[in-house]
Design a protein around this motif. Structure first.
Motif, PDB file in Angstrom:
ATOM      1  N   THR A 219       0.847  -1.193   0.000  1.00 32.45           N
ATOM      2  CA  THR A 219       0.000   0.000   0.000  1.00 32.45           C
ATOM      3  C   THR A 219       0.881   1.240   0.000  1.00 32.45           C
ATOM      4  O   THR A 219       2.004   1.223   0.513  1.00 32.45           O
ATOM      5  N   PHE A 220       0.362   2.318  -0.597  1.00 30.61           N
ATOM      6  CA  PHE A 220       1.070   3.589  -0.593  1.00 30.61           C
ATOM      7  C   PHE A 220       0.909   4.316   0.740  1.00 30.61           C
ATOM      8  O   PHE A 220       1.701   5.187   1.076  1.00 30.61           O
ATOM      9  N   PHE A 221      -0.122   3.964   1.485  1.00 27.82           N
ATOM     10  CA  PHE A 221      -0.477   4.730   2.675  1.00 27.82           C
ATOM     11  C   PHE A 221       0.212   4.158   3.918  1.00 27.82           C
ATOM     12  O   PHE A 221       0.263   2.940   4.103  1.00 27.82           O
ATOM     13  N   PRO A 222       0.732   5.025   4.783  1.00 28.76           N
ATOM     14  CA  PRO A 222       1.357   4.542   6.026  1.00 28.76           C
ATOM     15  C   PRO A 222       0.315   4.014   6.996  1.00 28.76           C
ATOM     16  O   PRO A 222      -0.730   4.642   7.218  1.00 28.76           O
ATOM     17  N   LEU A 223       0.586   2.849   7.578  1.00 22.94           N
ATOM     18  CA  LEU A 223      -0.341   2.231   8.529  1.00 22.94           C
ATOM     19  C   LEU A 223       0.076   2.455   9.978  1.00 22.94           C
ATOM     20  O   LEU A 223      -0.603   1.995  10.892  1.00 22.94           O
ATOM     21  N   LEU A 224       1.200   3.140  10.170  1.00 18.83           N
ATOM     22  CA  LEU A 224       1.626   3.558  11.504  1.00 18.83           C
ATOM     23  C   LEU A 224       1.970   5.037  11.457  1.00 18.83           C
ATOM     24  O   LEU A 224       2.554   5.513  10.485  1.00 18.83           O
ATOM     25  N   PHE A 225       1.607   5.743  12.497  1.00 22.49           N
ATOM     26  CA  PHE A 225       1.871   7.179  12.579  1.00 22.49           C
ATOM     27  C   PHE A 225       3.266   7.390  13.161  1.00 22.49           C
ATOM     28  O   PHE A 225       3.639   6.757  14.156  1.00 22.49           O
ATOM     29  N   ASN A 226       4.061   8.250  12.539  1.00 24.95           N
ATOM     30  CA  ASN A 226       5.390   8.531  13.083  1.00 24.95           C
ATOM     31  C   ASN A 226       5.500  10.004  13.447  1.00 24.95           C
ATOM     32  O   ASN A 226       4.941  10.866  12.769  1.00 24.95           O
ATOM     33  N   THR A 227       6.207  10.289  14.520  1.00 27.28           N
ATOM     34  CA  THR A 227       6.344  11.655  15.011  1.00 27.28           C
ATOM     35  C   THR A 227       7.652  11.818  15.754  1.00 27.28           C
ATOM     36  O   THR A 227       8.204  10.847  16.268  1.00 27.28           O
ATOM     37  N   GLU A 228       8.162  13.036  15.773  1.00 27.16           N
ATOM     38  CA  GLU A 228       9.328  13.366  16.597  1.00 27.16           C
ATOM     39  C   GLU A 228       8.947  14.324  17.709  1.00 27.16           C
ATOM     40  O   GLU A 228       9.806  14.909  18.352  1.00 27.16           O
ATOM     41  N   ARG A 229       7.641  14.479  17.961  1.00 32.95           N
ATOM     42  CA  ARG A 229       7.150  15.413  18.979  1.00 32.95           C
ATOM     43  C   ARG A 229       6.736  14.648  20.240  1.00 32.95           C
ATOM     44  O   ARG A 229       5.864  13.765  20.187  1.00 32.95           O
TER      45      ARG A 229
END
Length: 532
Positions: free
Chosen positions: A252-262
């Protein structure tokens, strides 16, 4: 079996019967128990580290007993080593110390140093690799691991990829302990749990799961634990590697996990009942599970007035559709559906395209490819030069292409506006999905016009409906529709109305705020009215 499955199917390795390096490290090359004979332990360590220059062993004398201090110079601070360990042991040979046990030595010389007792050479090596200095004394059945702090690390700075106007300005760094401390600083609750794993057969990288006990969904947590324990990769250097190994679908093109540096965004998601994944050596943290609407939300949404936040969210959704469909709509309308364009505008567009030698789709693909090259070059080049290149290069190339008759003015506006709209997304890797699907829509528009665009969008939505993130439908709470979760999707309701956690997470504690009502001004005192 599908073509993709056949291409990416795991093949049996001809070396699969060999023992992994991690197993050799734990079981075969190193004795299981720590030997009370000092020389045997030193020889074993020399066999392991004999080719590395950063392995040091310092011979010592504590009373009448021989001892060695072993460490890796690249994993600890030399100043701390001298001040906290070597300095207290400097005159140890002169003192009449009876070495009864390693515990008595620690209490005598290192009462204020963080420590751990180790009783196997495998554990000795592991502690050394993690930045500890190992004190081994002859005839002692255990060694002493002294943790005096690691090497230099990057200081906490502002986020580089998820900047905001109002809100905390700190961001995660490459040290996992510092990152966990930033979350603990915000959530001072004993129910906040950090669960540690070691992943990577060769890299032995630390990984930690962070969640709120008695709030998190235990089924999702168990599934995440299971997937992490099944990882058999050689090395994991960033959470992007983890993401590919534990997501529900890789096609899939869509990310299934959210990533953040905050840290504030991570803390907010943990309090909602989600799970954070920390990895040593990277400032980016994964949040599981993730749904489609998470990628249109920013931590700043909860620091600004809710009317403004709702307006900004609408802009994000509209910008996503512009990025996705505007170039393909231009191709479809100019090529097949000219009747949809007002006559005056149609005449202007055709007059501009009169000298262009290419059809609309080729013209558009040339400009899209040019803008993608400029975008990538601006990211990879030095920061100051990259900004100049991306802005000036786009203006110069666009103007030159128009004057040379390769493209029309309207096309430059379409490509530039869709490129700008792609930067509105708060999460960078989500905008990549829109950029990739945009090329599919352009090709379909050149073949079938608006019908091709509609067909592609239907296939995309069908694909999104079928995606799962740790069993949670990707389009929830829109499909399946959940009315109680609509307070924080397309619009953000006032903070005092957000009293429950997302129902699709099925948390153990669905209510997060009780007896909260709209604030009101105090009622006037009747006595004051009479006096007036």
């Amino acid at each position: 079996m599908s073509i993709l499955s056949a291409l990416f199917q795991r093949r049996k390795n001809k070396y699969s019967n060999r023992t992994a390096e991690k197993e050799l490290f734990d079981k075969e090359n190193i004795p299981k128990k720590y030997d009370s004979a000092l020389e045997k332990n030193i020889k074993s360590l020399e066999n392991v580290f004999h080719q590395t220059v950063d392995f040091k062993k310092v011979p010592l004398k504590i009373g009448h007993q021989d001892a060695y201090l072993c460490y890796l110079t690249t994993t600890l601070s030399k100043n701390d080593l001298n001040s906290q360990i070597l300095e207290p042991l400097r005159d140890a040979y002169k003192r009449d110390v009876e070495v009864k046990s390693i515990e008595s030595i620690r209490e005598t010389f290192f009462p204020a140093v963080s420590y751990e007792y180790v009783d196997s050479l495998s554990q000795v090596i592991w502690e050394m690799l993690n930045g500890s200095a190992i004190l081994m004394i002859d005839k002692c059945k255990r060694a002493l691991a002294l943790n005096i702090g690691g090497t230099e690390k990057r200081s906490i700075t502002e986020p580089s990829t998820q900047t905001i106007v109002r809100g905390p300005k700190d961001s995660f760094v490459e040290d996992m302990q510092v990152n966990m401390g930033l979350v603990r600083k915000r959530i001072k609750n004993p129910r906040l749990v950090f669960e540690e794993f070691v992943v990577g057969n060769d890299s032995n990288t630390k990984l930690a799961l962070c969640y709120m006990k008695e709030i998190v969904n235990e089924d999702i947590l168990s599934e995440l634990r299971s997937r992490i324990k099944k990882i058999e990769a050689s090395a994991l250097l960033d959470t992007g590697n983890i993401e590919e190994l534990i997501t529900d679908s890789s096609y899939t093109f869509f990310p299934l996990l959210f990533n953040t540096e905050r840290p504030d965004s991570t803390s907010g998601n943990i309090l909602e009942g989600k799970i954070a994944i920390f990895l040593e050596g990277t400032p980016f943290v994964l949040i599981a599970p993730a749904v489609f609407t998470d990628f249109f939300q920013s931590s700043e949404d909860y620091y600004q007035p809710y009317f403004l936040t709702t307006f900004i969210r609408v802009i994000r959704y509209v910008s996503f559709m512009i990025t996705l469909t505007l170039p393909s709509l231009y191709v479809a309308i100019v090529t097949y559906h000219q009747e949809l364009i007002p006559t005056t505008l149609l005449i202007n567009i055709q007059s501009q395209r009169e000298s262009v030698p290419f059809p609309a789709v080729i013209e558009l693909l040339i400009m899209e490819f040019t803008f993608e090259v400029l975008r990538e070059a601006g990211i990879r080049m030095p920061r100051v030069v990259g900004q100049t290149l991306s802005i000036v290069g786009a203006l110069v190339i666009g103007q030159a292409a128009v004057e040379a008759g390769l493209v029309s003015n309207v096309l430059v506006i379409v490509v530039a506006f869709s490129a700008i709209a792609s930067f509105v997304s708060p999460v960078f890797n989500f905008s990549i999905a829109a950029r990739l699907i945009r090329f599919i829509l352009i090709l379909m528009a050149s073949i079938m016009g608006l019908y091709g665009i509609l067909l592609t969008l239907v296939v995309m939505v069908t694909h999104l409906v079928g995606l799962r993130s740790f069993g949670v439908p990707y389009l929830t709470p829109v499909a399946p529709f959940k009315l109680k979760d609509q307070k924080d999707v397309f619009a953000r309701f006032p903070f005092w109305t957000n009293t429950t956690r997302p129902s699709y997470l099925r948390t153990a504690a669905p209510v997060k705020m009780k007896n909260q009502s709209q604030p009101k001004p105090p009622s006037p005192n009747k006595g004051d009215e009479n006096n007036g």
